[in-house]
Each structure stands twice: as C-alpha cells, then as structure tokens.
Enzyme design. Structure first.
Site, short mmCIF file in Angstrom:
data_model
loop_
_atom_site.label_atom_id
_atom_site.label_comp_id
_atom_site.label_asym_id
_atom_site.label_seq_id
_atom_site.Cartn_x
_atom_site.Cartn_y
_atom_site.Cartn_z
N GLY A 111 29.46 -4.16 -45.88
CA GLY A 111 29.16 -4.96 -44.67
C GLY A 111 27.93 -5.95 -45.09
N LYS B 30 22.18 -16.48 -44.51
CA LYS B 30 22.38 -15.55 -45.59
C LYS B 30 20.84 -15.25 -46.21
CE LYS B 30 24.46 -14.82 -50.10
NZ LYS B 30 25.53 -15.30 -50.88
N ASP C 216 35.91 -7.65 -51.25
CA ASP C 216 35.06 -7.92 -50.12
C ASP C 216 34.50 -9.55 -50.31
OD1 ASP C 216 33.59 -6.48 -52.28
OD2 ASP C 216 31.77 -7.43 -51.58
P1 AMP Z 1 27.47 -9.63 -53.03
O1 AMP Z 1 27.01 -9.25 -54.36
O2 AMP Z 1 26.53 -10.56 -52.75
O3 AMP Z 1 28.80 -9.82 -52.71
O4 AMP Z 1 26.91 -8.55 -51.97
C1 AMP Z 1 27.50 -7.03 -52.27
C2 AMP Z 1 26.84 -6.09 -51.02
O5 AMP Z 1 25.54 -6.06 -51.08
C3 AMP Z 1 27.14 -6.80 -49.80
O6 AMP Z 1 27.28 -5.82 -48.92
C4 AMP Z 1 25.88 -7.54 -49.54
O7 AMP Z 1 25.35 -7.58 -48.12
C5 AMP Z 1 24.71 -6.52 -50.25
N1 AMP Z 1 23.52 -6.94 -50.48
C6 AMP Z 1 23.49 -7.83 -51.83
N2 AMP Z 1 22.14 -8.25 -51.76
C7 AMP Z 1 21.26 -7.57 -50.71
C8 AMP Z 1 19.94 -7.51 -50.21
N3 AMP Z 1 18.94 -8.15 -50.92
N4 AMP Z 1 19.89 -6.87 -49.40
C9 AMP Z 1 20.56 -6.01 -48.56
N5 AMP Z 1 21.85 -6.10 -48.75
C10 AMP Z 1 22.37 -6.75 -49.75
MG MG Z 2 29.75 -10.33 -51.10
#
Ligand code: AMP
Ligand code: MG
Length: 493
Positions: free
Chosen positions: A90, A113, A252
């Site tokens: 999510g 973001k 995702d």
């Molecule tokens: P990503 O690697 O950007 O595709 O993120 C993978 C998951 O981790 C997704 O569910 C993101 O929303 C969550 N996520 C990444 N960075 C953060 C953060 N700093 N705070 C909260 N959730 C994060």
């Molecule tokens: Mg992502």
C-alpha cells in the site's frame, strides 16, 4: 477552467469500496519551498503553472493544505517483491490528492510522494529525502520526452524538515502524475484475501478507465489481460532500446496502464552490458538489464492468475485462455523490440536482414563495451551527410565495428535509400542526452550537500531536448570517466 485556479477534481477511485484505500490527509511540513514546477506538463493538464508556483499552490504541493475537491487517500496493494509475496504493502508515503481531467480529455492521478505516514506505512516515516525526489523528477521527465509511457513529475518541493536515513537529509515531496496508480499488486491485494467481488470491481474500474475498447469483446476480462500484456511488452521493449534498467520490477511497481513507475534505483546504462545491475538491493541480479523482458512476463503471469475466475467459470477453460495470453507475450515483446531497434538503425521494417544486423550490433557493443546511447547516436550521424554538430569526439566506433558498418550501410541503401531522410529519422530516435547516472548524482549532491539546485535545473533543461546535440553541452552527453562511474544506486526509501 480558469487558468488561475486550483485543480478541478473528479475522483473516481475514492468512490470504489472502502477496502480499496484509507482516507488520509497529507501531514503538513514545517517550511516548504518550491524547487521546480513542470510548466509544460501543467499546460498539458490544463493547470496553471502560475497558480502552482503561488503560495497557495506551494501549500498544496507540500501537503500543507488541500485544494477544494481533493479527497486524499492512500491506496491498498500487495505484491511480489524480488519474487517473495508480501500481502500488505500500500501507499506508505504517497497520498492521492485526487484525479483531474487533462486537456486531452484523459483522467490523471495527482499524487504526493513523501507526504507523511499512512495506515500502510508499517515502520516507515512516510517521507522521502530530497535526493530521490530529484532523481525521479529527472528520470521520469527524460523518459517522457524520449517517448516512453511513464508517470510524470509535476513538481518537486523541499519540506524544510530533515529525514533520517543513514544520515539526516533534507526532505522532499514529488507531485506525481499518472493515468492511474493501479498496479498488478492492487489486484493481488484483493485476490490474496480471497475477495472475488473486489477483484471484479477493480477489473471493471480498470476496463472503464483504461481499456474501454475491451468492453466490446465477448470476454472483456481476457481482453483486459491481453491488452495489459501488449502494453507491458511494448513498454519493456522501449526500456531496452534506451538501455534503461528499472531496478525494482516488483509486481507492485508495474502499472496496469502500462506506464513506467517507481523510479527508485533505476538507471540508464553507460556501457552496453546485458548483465548490468545498479540497484544496491538487487544482490542476485534478478532485475538485471537482460532479465527485464522475462520478469515482465513473470509479473504478468500473476495478473493472469488473479483474473482467472473472471475469465471463465470453468477453471480449465480459464487457465487455457490465460496461458495462451501469457504465451503471446514473448512474440509481442520480440516484435516490439525488433521494430524499435530496426527503426533506431534506420530500417522502416524489422525484416530478417534488419533483425540480424540488430543482433550482431548488440553482440559487438557488448564485447567492445560500447556506450549504449552514443553508439546509436553516432550511427544515426553516419547514416547520412556529415553534420556540423556531431558526437564524433565523444565516441569512436573502433576497428572491430568496420565489417558490421559496411554491411549495415549496404543494407540501408536497399531498405532506406534516401540518406538525408533516414538520417533525420534516426536522429529523432537516438538521443544524444540521457540522464546519465553520474550527472544525476552530481546534481543531487549539489542540491543536498550545498543547497544549490541550479545544476539540477540545468540538467533538467538540457534533458528536455535529448535529440538536439550541441557541442557546448558535450559534458552532458559524455560517458563517465573512469572513477566517475556510479556503479550502485539506492532507492532511498
Ligand atoms: P517502493 O520501494 O518505493 O516501491 O516501496 C515499497 C513499499 O514501501 C511501498 O508500500 C511504499 O509505500 C513503502 N515505503 C517506502 N518508503 C516508505 C517510507 N519512507 N515510509 C512509509 N512507507 C514507505
Ligand atoms: Mg513502489
């Protein structure tokens, strides 16, 4: 609409069932400041860049206030990360402010973001450091101007707050635009919970929103799968021809709309090498350059799996139909790749001769460790009359290329005899400027370490005209010198 006003929203996703999202407003930040607003994109969306740059606009872009009509949500999704199933991901730090209709009549998500924690944040802080925000801005916009379907960067701001990773860093927020943020993992989220009604509701939403032509079919859900497969096959072929490595092709991070998303540890490769991996977290090389087409199919197989109950009530029938759709991916990818690569070499069609020249060139580039971008750019120059502005000083096609060059030019004389015309076509397909990793790192360092965003602006401006080579900008086209190469990228989460 008035060009001096805030966006006009029409939010369709937040009208879907409650399990699809959590209502969540952005968390305000202390002291926001604008880094850049994308005027060209604002124009395409019918938004006023002047308004976005106003105090009111900045408050919206930083999450400090909500524009009228905004219905902020964080969406639920799951996904396979590096092959491992994660049932609950999510938007942990991304907040969908709402949807707007662009001047093209299409619907676009407006998302922040790095806008604060959401119910999906798990351990995360909901924030983003400035570095990854600038990186995503540059690379997404470069992809767009290179003709690759992609999420876009409408704005970048600093928050005036620090985020803590290995070290404290300035915080940033990216305003991201995409035709939706619905992922393969969004389908997987509901399928994983055995919620067949939600899978159907999502599929119906996607059909109406992205693939209305499939509704005409006798089997709209099968046609949906096939349409997504077609778009993804072509998308990945586009990455490959540019030497782009996504770096984190988890399910995702694959959009149903067929746009590139999630510019984390991605990079354009300098030297052509199929084994190239940049991401610090991709230790096994799962998402190496040459693996991308196969991973695309692996990801799509998960979409096929969750759509099975919608494809046919009889499971064997559904599996047979879905399997043949997945099998078609290979030919679709190969044809798209051959067509794009043949065009890069000046051929109007990807016939057998063109395909062989492409294969042999890629082998030569690998053994010669040739710069991917400049090799093609130089070939475009060589396809026709000598040009005043040439990258010849930046790349030499060494002696081992000579027999290939002779064969290629002979074939071009047959397939595309008008030299000036084929050269013009090639120059418009083979960029001189891409967001090279060492340049991206350099401008991020200036912004993050010295608070100087001018190098970022200069690079963004230069990348906006990737096909116009000017010798005074040679440094932006030059591959990294030994020691300048960035061998490892971080997604900065
Ligand atoms: P990503 O690697 O950007 O595709 O993120 C993978 C998951 O981790 C997704 O569910 C993101 O929303 C969550 N996520 C990444 N960075 C953060 C953060 N700093 N705070 C909260 N959730 C994060
Ligand atoms: Mg992502």
């Amino acid at each position: 609409m008035s060009r001096n006003a805030s966006p006009r929203f029409d939010n369709s996703y937040s009208r879907l069932p409650a399990a699809f999202y959590s209502r969540q407003a952005p968390t305000p930040v202390r002291s926001p400041a604008l880094v850049r607003v994308n005027h060209a994109l604002a124009g395409e969306l019918g938004l006023s860049a002047e308004w976005l740059e106003s105090a009111e606009g900045l408050a919206v872009l930083s999450g400090n206030s909500l524009a009228p009509g905004s219905d902020p949500i964080a969406t639920a999704y799951a996904g396979h990360q590096f092959g491992g199933w994660n049932p609950r991901l999510g938007d942990g730090r991304a907040i969908l402010l709402g949807e707007i209709i662009g001047l093209d009549g299409q619907r676009y998500d407006l998302q922040l973001k790095g806008a604060g924690r959401t119910p999906y944040a798990r351990g995360g802080d909901g924030r983003s450091p400035l570095g990854p925000v600038l990186r995503e801005y540059l690379i997404a916009e470069a992809m767009a101007v290179l003709g690759v379907p992609t999420s876009r960067a409408l704005a970048a701001v600093t928050t005036g707050e620090q985020v803590y990773r290995d070290t404290p860093q300035p915080g940033g927020i990216l305003t991201r635009i995409a035709s939706s943020h619905i992922r393969i993992g969004t389908f997987q989220f509901f399928a994983g919970q055995g919620d067949a009604d939600a899978v159907r509701a999502l599929a119906d939403h996607v059909l109406a929103r992205h693939y209305p032509e499939c509704l005409e079919s006798e089997r709209p859900y099968l046609e949906l799968l096939r349409a997504v497969i077609r778009r993804q096959a072509r998308l990945i072929a586009q990455w490959m021809q540019l030497g782009f490595i996504h770096g984190v092709m988890n399910t995702d991070n694959m959009l149903i709309s067929g746009e590139t998303i999630d510019y984390g540890p991605c990079a354009f490769m300098d030297r052509h090498d199929p084994a190239t991996v940049y991401s610090s977290i991709d230790t096994g090389g799962r998402y190496a350059y040459a693996n991308q087409p196969g991973i695309g199919q692996w990801n799509l197989a998960w979409l096929a799996r969750v759509l099975l109950p919608l494809i046919d009530q009889d499971q064997d029938t559904a599996v047979g139909l879905a399997q043949s759709a997945i099998d078609e991916y290979v030919g679709l990818y190969q044809d798209a790749h051959a067509e794009l690569m043949a065009a890069k070499l000046g051929f109007p069609i990807a016939d057998q001769a063109a395909r062989e020249l492409v294969d042999d060139l890629l082998k030569l580039m690998t053994t010669q460790r040739s710069d991917h971008t400049l090799t093609f750019r130089r070939l475009a120059e060589l396809a026709g009359p000598a040009l005043g502005h040439s990258v010849a000083d930046l790349i030499e096609l060494a002696e081992p290329f000579t027999p290939w060059l002779e064969r290629w030019l002979r074939q071009l004389e047959i397939a595309a005899p008008d030299a000036a015309q084929r050269q013009a076509r090639m120059l418009a397909l083979n960029p001189a400027f891409i967001p090279r990793n060492h340049l991206v790192e350099e401008v991020i360092r200036a912004a993050v370490d010295c608070g100087n965003v001018q190098p970022f602006h200069r690079l963004a401006d230069r990348l906006a005209r990737p096909f116009d080579y000017e010798p005074e900008d040679a440094r932006y086209a030059t591959p990294p010198a030994a020691g300048e190469e960035v061998l490892c990228t971080f997604c900065g989460t």
